[in-house]
Design a protein around this motif. Structure first.
Motif, PDB file in Angstrom:
ATOM      1  N   LYS A  16     -12.909 -31.302 -20.711  1.00  0.00           N
ATOM      2  CA  LYS A  16     -12.767 -30.955 -21.795  1.00  0.00           C
ATOM      3  C   LYS A  16     -13.168 -29.307 -21.617  1.00  0.00           C
ATOM      4  O   LYS A  16     -12.613 -28.764 -22.609  1.00  0.00           O
ATOM      5  N   GLU A  17     -14.313 -28.402 -20.582  1.00  0.00           N
ATOM      6  CA  GLU A  17     -13.910 -27.242 -20.526  1.00  0.00           C
ATOM      7  C   GLU A  17     -12.415 -26.685 -19.952  1.00  0.00           C
ATOM      8  O   GLU A  17     -12.580 -25.602 -19.856  1.00  0.00           O
ATOM      9  N   ALA A  18     -11.280 -27.313 -19.581  1.00  0.00           N
ATOM     10  CA  ALA A  18     -10.440 -26.818 -18.495  1.00  0.00           C
ATOM     11  C   ALA A  18      -8.998 -26.765 -19.886  1.00  0.00           C
ATOM     12  O   ALA A  18      -8.489 -26.542 -18.746  1.00  0.00           O
ATOM     13  N   ASP A  19      -9.416 -27.494 -21.019  1.00  0.00           N
ATOM     14  CA  ASP A  19      -9.050 -27.352 -21.778  1.00  0.00           C
ATOM     15  C   ASP A  19      -7.876 -25.832 -21.757  1.00  0.00           C
ATOM     16  O   ASP A  19      -8.976 -24.967 -22.085  1.00  0.00           O
ATOM     17  N   ILE A  20      -6.966 -25.655 -21.743  1.00  0.00           N
ATOM     18  CA  ILE A  20      -6.266 -24.104 -21.977  1.00  0.00           C
ATOM     19  C   ILE A  20      -5.997 -23.833 -23.154  1.00  0.00           C
ATOM     20  O   ILE A  20      -5.248 -22.745 -23.212  1.00  0.00           O
TER      21      ILE A  20
END
Length: 189
Positions: free
Chosen positions: A83-87
């Motif tokens: 989820k943190e890697a959502d760009i």
């Protein structure tokens, strides 16, 4: 009668104006330019609530194997890195190059980009997502960290099948630290 006609024409112009505003608003609503990783994870963890997972955690050379039953909250914690890697953020719109094929798509950080998410790779099988992998790097004067993570989908059930998250961290003056988590869904409700 004259006032009724001008009142009717006025209402007609207002309605026409409003309808053109609605058309303009609906035309400006855009879909995410990149793969919706956060939405993908949130949607799919709902489908694997209360399933048993065979989990292997490894820090340096020390390995620990357990079987656990994950709730949605547990999945959210376990997959927080995805989820943190959502760009899909306005500040990142010009930071990635996207390549697509029948087998998948890749969003890769441009060479001059300072984004921590280096890539998001999605593979497809018969038009459905079969895996998602990411790479995140953070580097500064005091430490560097690299995380590689992947989620794999079972082709038959279309549910999460297994996953891996591996992080290597180097802090100035300390030895490198390696952590790895692998999980495989054992039992589905």
């Amino acid at each position: 009668m004259k006032h009724c006609k001008s009142f009717s024409l006025g209402i007609l112009f207002v309605l026409f104006g409003l309808s053109s505003c609605v058309d303009e608003i609906s035309n400006t609503i855009e879909t995410d330019p990149y793969f919706d990783l956060k939405g993908f994870v949130e949607e799919n963890i709902q489908k694997v609530d209360n399933v048993e997972v065979a989990k292997v955690s490894q820090i340096q050379e020390e390995k620990k194997e357990v079987k656990v039953v994950y709730s949605i909250k547990d999945w959210e914690e376990e997959f927080s890195i995805f989820k943190e890697a959502d760009i899909n953020k306005a500040s990142m719109l010009q930071s990635y190059k996207t390549t697509t094929s029948d087998e998948g798509l890749t969003h890769e950080a441009l060479p001059n980009s300072k984004e921590k998410v280096k890539f998001v790779k999605v593979t497809y099988d018969d038009g459905a997502v079969s895996s998602v992998s990411i790479k995140i790097e953070d580097d500064n004067l005091f430490y560097s960290t690299t995380t590689l993570a992947a989620i794999y989908i079972d082709n038959a059930t279309k549910l999460f099948d297994h996953y891996s998250i591996e992080t290597t961290q180097k802090i100035w003056f300390l030895d490198e630290n390696n952590m790895k988590i692998e999980g495989t869904i054992v039992a589905k409700d």
